[in-house]
Design a protein around this motif. Structure first.
Motif, PDB file in Angstrom:
ATOM      1  N   PHE A   1       2.148  10.648  -7.038  1.00  0.00           N
ATOM      2  CA  PHE A   1       3.070  11.290  -7.979  1.00  0.00           C
ATOM      3  C   PHE A   1       2.473  11.360  -9.381  1.00  0.00           C
ATOM      4  CE2 PHE A   1       6.593   9.883  -4.988  1.00  0.00           C
ATOM      5  CZ  PHE A   1       6.823  11.165  -4.519  1.00  0.00           C
ATOM      6  N   ILE A   2       1.753  10.310  -9.774  1.00  0.00           N
ATOM      7  CA  ILE A   2       1.117  10.329 -11.097  1.00  0.00           C
ATOM      8  C   ILE A   2       0.087  11.447 -11.179  1.00  0.00           C
ATOM      9  CG2 ILE A   2      -0.433   9.039 -12.612  1.00  0.00           C
ATOM     10  CD1 ILE A   2       1.013   6.477 -11.651  1.00  0.00           C
ATOM     11  N   ASP A   3      -0.726  11.601 -10.130  1.00  0.00           N
ATOM     12  CA  ASP A   3      -1.717  12.687 -10.104  1.00  0.00           C
ATOM     13  C   ASP A   3      -1.030  14.046 -10.170  1.00  0.00           C
ATOM     14  OD1 ASP A   3      -3.778  10.903  -9.983  1.00  0.00           O
ATOM     15  OD2 ASP A   3      -4.022  11.006  -7.799  1.00  0.00           O
TER      16      ASP A   3
ATOM     17  N   GLU B   1      10.234   3.524  -5.646  1.00  0.00           N
ATOM     18  CA  GLU B   1       9.079   2.825  -5.079  1.00  0.00           C
ATOM     19  C   GLU B   1       8.713   1.589  -5.905  1.00  0.00           C
ATOM     20  OE1 GLU B   1       7.770   3.423  -2.238  1.00  0.00           O
ATOM     21  OE2 GLU B   1       8.865   5.280  -1.839  1.00  0.00           O
ATOM     22  N   ALA B   2       8.846   1.690  -7.234  1.00  0.00           N
ATOM     23  CA  ALA B   2       8.568   0.529  -8.089  1.00  0.00           C
ATOM     24  C   ALA B   2       9.581  -0.583  -7.831  1.00  0.00           C
ATOM     25  CB  ALA B   2       8.589   0.946  -9.556  1.00  0.00           C
ATOM     26  N   GLU B   3      10.848  -0.205  -7.629  1.00  0.00           N
ATOM     27  CA  GLU B   3      11.877  -1.202  -7.313  1.00  0.00           C
ATOM     28  C   GLU B   3      11.578  -1.875  -5.979  1.00  0.00           C
ATOM     29  OE1 GLU B   3      15.468   1.025  -7.451  1.00  0.00           O
ATOM     30  OE2 GLU B   3      15.710   0.817  -9.632  1.00  0.00           O
TER      31      GLU B   3
ATOM     32  N   ARG C   1       0.815  -1.215   0.000  1.00  0.00           N
ATOM     33  CA  ARG C   1       0.000   0.000   0.000  1.00  0.00           C
ATOM     34  C   ARG C   1       0.851   1.268   0.000  1.00  0.00           C
ATOM     35  NH1 ARG C   1      -2.769  -0.953   4.273  1.00  0.00           N
ATOM     36  NH2 ARG C   1      -4.474  -2.009   3.195  1.00  0.00           N
ATOM     37  N   THR C   2       1.959   1.285   0.760  1.00  0.00           N
ATOM     38  CA  THR C   2       2.780   2.496   0.864  1.00  0.00           C
ATOM     39  C   THR C   2       3.380   2.908  -0.480  1.00  0.00           C
ATOM     40  OG1 THR C   2       3.279   1.992   3.177  1.00  0.00           O
ATOM     41  CG2 THR C   2       4.730   3.549   2.062  1.00  0.00           C
ATOM     42  N   PRO C   3       4.101   2.010  -1.192  1.00  0.00           N
ATOM     43  CA  PRO C   3       4.628   2.438  -2.497  1.00  0.00           C
ATOM     44  C   PRO C   3       3.535   2.716  -3.524  1.00  0.00           C
ATOM     45  CG  PRO C   3       5.060   0.104  -2.137  1.00  0.00           C
ATOM     46  CD  PRO C   3       4.572   0.649  -0.844  1.00  0.00           C
ATOM     47  N   LEU C   4       2.427   1.956  -3.481  1.00  0.00           N
ATOM     48  CA  LEU C   4       1.344   2.206  -4.435  1.00  0.00           C
ATOM     49  C   LEU C   4       0.716   3.578  -4.193  1.00  0.00           C
ATOM     50  CD1 LEU C   4      -0.481  -1.240  -4.663  1.00  0.00           C
ATOM     51  CD2 LEU C   4       0.650  -0.013  -6.521  1.00  0.00           C
TER      52      LEU C   4
END
Length: 350
Positions: free
Chosen positions: A137-139, A162-164, A128-131
């Motif tokens: 960030f996308i918004d 975060e993706a890593e 949940r945290t990285p998502l």
């Protein structure tokens, strides 16, 4: 049906059985029930033996209505709690009615269910945290930072990190699943442990140089080969040496030593030890016995900063279980930590 024949039938039932008569007194207990509740219980009112409200209500309702009911019964013995599924079934006829209560130990089932729920909750929390960060960030990139090149580059770097982190978590979950699947399969290939450690250290040299941590393998007497899975043992050494560099980097060095043990009391035989030691801040003793639990972190904030998933030592534990080995952890605050892998020596060919 005479009393002795009934007693012999109840003795063959592989569950604790208690027979309660219409007079609400205990008429029969099979040997497993005697072991659970004690002897000299026959003839006593069931309230004096089964004192928990849930089972009292269940028995009383079954006696009055003649309909089977089910409940839970818990029993504590020192620090251990045992949970039972209790089924109360009406028996007999109108002249000799009663209730048969059977007690099924469901502790392992309940524990496994709780572990599964905890595992799902932990994985959900870790993802949940990285998502949440990525969505935020996308918004922002779609809105206020759409035309801000500097902010866009900064956000993309954070999004990549975060993706890593999610990728590491997924990979560790897959590794954990695989080692758990293979845990009962004993490895059959002989492995040269110092050669495996050397190859791991060679691959980790660039990381140790970047972190400015000296990585030293201490040579010693010839070590006997052990039965093992080469890839899994490499994974053990990678996890332990990486952890030592990350969490003990303040000490500036990590050493790996080897030892031949004539007899380890826990493995009940000769063993070889691979000892990974750092000279960092160390770990408080209250955390040591829980370090191999899934998602457990002695310092949650620092672990996440360093990219830890909380699964590395759990993977190490399961791999060593497969190899019939063990992990020994020693640490003192301010004096660094020592993680010793003990692997049994294979039996000598006679």
């Amino acid at each position: 049906m005479d009393g002795e024949f009934l007693r012999s039938i109840l003795s063959g039932v592989p569950l604790p059985i208690v027979l309660v008569g219409q007079d609400e007194r205990i008429h029969r207990l099979n040997p497993l029930a005697v072991k659970l509740f004690g002897s000299n219980m026959e003839g006593r009112h069931f309230l004096t033996v089964l004192r928990q409200p849930s089972i009292i209500d269940c028995l009383t309702d079954t006696l009055r209505r003649g309909v089977a009911h089910e409940t839970r019964y818990s029993r504590k013995d020192h620090s251990q709690e045992t949970l039972y599924r209790v089924v109360c079934t009406p028996v007999g006829d109108a002249t000799r009615a009663g209730v048969m209560a059977s007690f099924e130990d469901v502790t392992s089932i309940e524990t496994a269910g709780q572990m599964r729920r905890d595992f799902v909750a932990n994985v959900s929390h870790e993802l949940r945290t990285p998502l949440t960060a990525l969505i935020g960030f996308i918004d922002t990139l779609r809105g206020p930072a759409r035309n801000d090149a500097a902010a866009r580059d900064r956000f993309l770097i954070t999004m990549e990190r975060e993706a890593e982190r999610m990728n590491r978590l997924v990979n560790d979950l897959l590794s954990l699943s695989q080692v758990e699947t293979e845990e009962r399969i004993r490895p059959t290939d002989l492995q040269d442990v110092p050669a495996l450690v050397d190859s791991v250290c060679h691959n980790l040299r660039p990381l140790s140089d970047d972190m400015q941590v000296a990585l030293e393998v201490i040579p010693n007497v010839t070590l006997p080969k052990v039965l093992g899975d080469g890839d899994q043992l490499r994974q053990v050494f990678v996890n332990l040496i990486e952890n030592a560099m990350k969490y003990g980097r303040d000490g500036g060095r990590v050493t790996i030593a080897f030892e031949v043990i004539n007899r380890d009391p826990i493995l009940a035989g000769p063993a070889v030890a691979i000892i990974v030691k750092d000279y960092g801040p160390g770990i408080d003793s209250i955390h040591i016995h829980r370090l191999t639990e899934r998602f457990y972190r002695a310092d949650d904030h620092r672990s996440q900063q360093l990219g830890g998933t909380g699964l590395g030592l759990a993977i190490v534990k399961h791999i060593l279980n497969r190899h019939r080995g063990r992990l020994k952890i020693e640490s003192k605050v301010g004096e660094g930590s020592c993680f010793a892998v003990l692997l049994p020596q294979p039996p000598q060919a006679g």
